[in-house]
Design an enzyme around this catalytic site. Structure first.
Site, short mmCIF file in Angstrom:
data_model
loop_
_atom_site.label_atom_id
_atom_site.label_comp_id
_atom_site.label_asym_id
_atom_site.label_seq_id
_atom_site.Cartn_x
_atom_site.Cartn_y
_atom_site.Cartn_z
N ASP A 9 0.92 -1.47 0.02
CA ASP A 9 0.15 -0.36 0.39
C ASP A 9 1.08 0.60 -0.26
OD1 ASP A 9 -2.34 1.90 0.32
OD2 ASP A 9 -1.48 1.92 2.96
MG MG Z 1 -2.74 3.23 3.60
#
Ligand code: MG
Length: 231
Positions: A9
């Protein structure tokens, strides 16, 4: 080694999004001659968060979110401004601000010659590509999948399916998703059958009702290395 492909991410895992947002808001408020206060920044964040929730439910588009949040902010605080212009200035500032999470650069430089490294991020295409371009990781993420570009956002497993197709990797047990959000990164990876590692620097307890449990929990980003080199 067990894992071959690591999916990161980006926001608040590799990039310190809170610092970038803070900086971009400050520059933008100053540009429009608005004094920067904690109260105003907090108010912006609350408004922004509500529009992101609407976006994740598919109620508004990314283009609408960009403008609506500054329109609403102007209404709430009695500021007359052109929300579309404010958005343009803000996104420009956001895209130029590179702030890394502690340990991100050391970790990725230690991993990049050994593992394939990709990224799945919910965000605005121009902003994410610009920040990556200004960062030390300009050519690193392959594949790089941005929700804005593919029309699906975490936790929808569809965004992971798009990623896997681009990566050309079939065996999901050889992949590890690393991210700071239980509801988008970990839940999304679980829905796609991908092992996951929750980056939890605040050391929050795992919620009782958490249905998608991460395989690993770490409080420092550098600990990813212990998992992937050890496994
Ligand atoms: Mg994040």
């Amino acid at each position: 080694m067990k894992y071959r492909l690591l999916i990161f991410d980006l926001d608040n895992t590799i990039f310190d999004y809170n610092a970038a947002e803070n900086n971009a808001l400050k520059l933008t408020f100053e540009y429009f001659n608005l004094s920067v206060t904690e109260k105003l920044k907090l108010s912006y964040r609350e408004i922004n968060e509500r529009f992101w929730q609407q976006l994740e439910k598919g109620e508004i588009s990314s283009e609408q979110l960009r403008v609506f949040r500054f329109e609403k902010f102007g209404q709430v605080h009695g500021i007359e401004w052109n929300a579309a212009e404010v958005s343009r200035v803000y996104l420009g500032n956001l895209g130029r601000g590179v702030f890394l999470v502690d340990g991100a650069e050391a970790l990725l430089s230690g991993l990049r010659d050994v593992f394939r490294i990709g990224a799945v991020t919910n965000g605005i295409s121009d902003v994410q590509r610009s920040r990556i371009g200004y960062s030390p990781f300009a050519d690193l993420f392959d594949p790089l999948v941005i929700s804005d570009e593919v029309g699906a956002a975490k936790p929808d497993p569809a965004i992971f399916e798009i990623f896997l197709e681009k990566a050309g990797i079939e065996n999901r047990s050889e992949i590890l998703m690393i991210g700071d959000s239980l509801t988008s990164d970990i839940a999304g990876a679980a829905a796609a059958g991908i092992p996951s590692c929750w980056f939890n620097p605040a050391k929050m307890p795992l919620p009782e009702n958490c249905t998608a449990k991460p395989d690993f929990i770490i409080d420092k980003l550098g600990k990813v290395a212990d998992i992937v080199f050890g496994g």
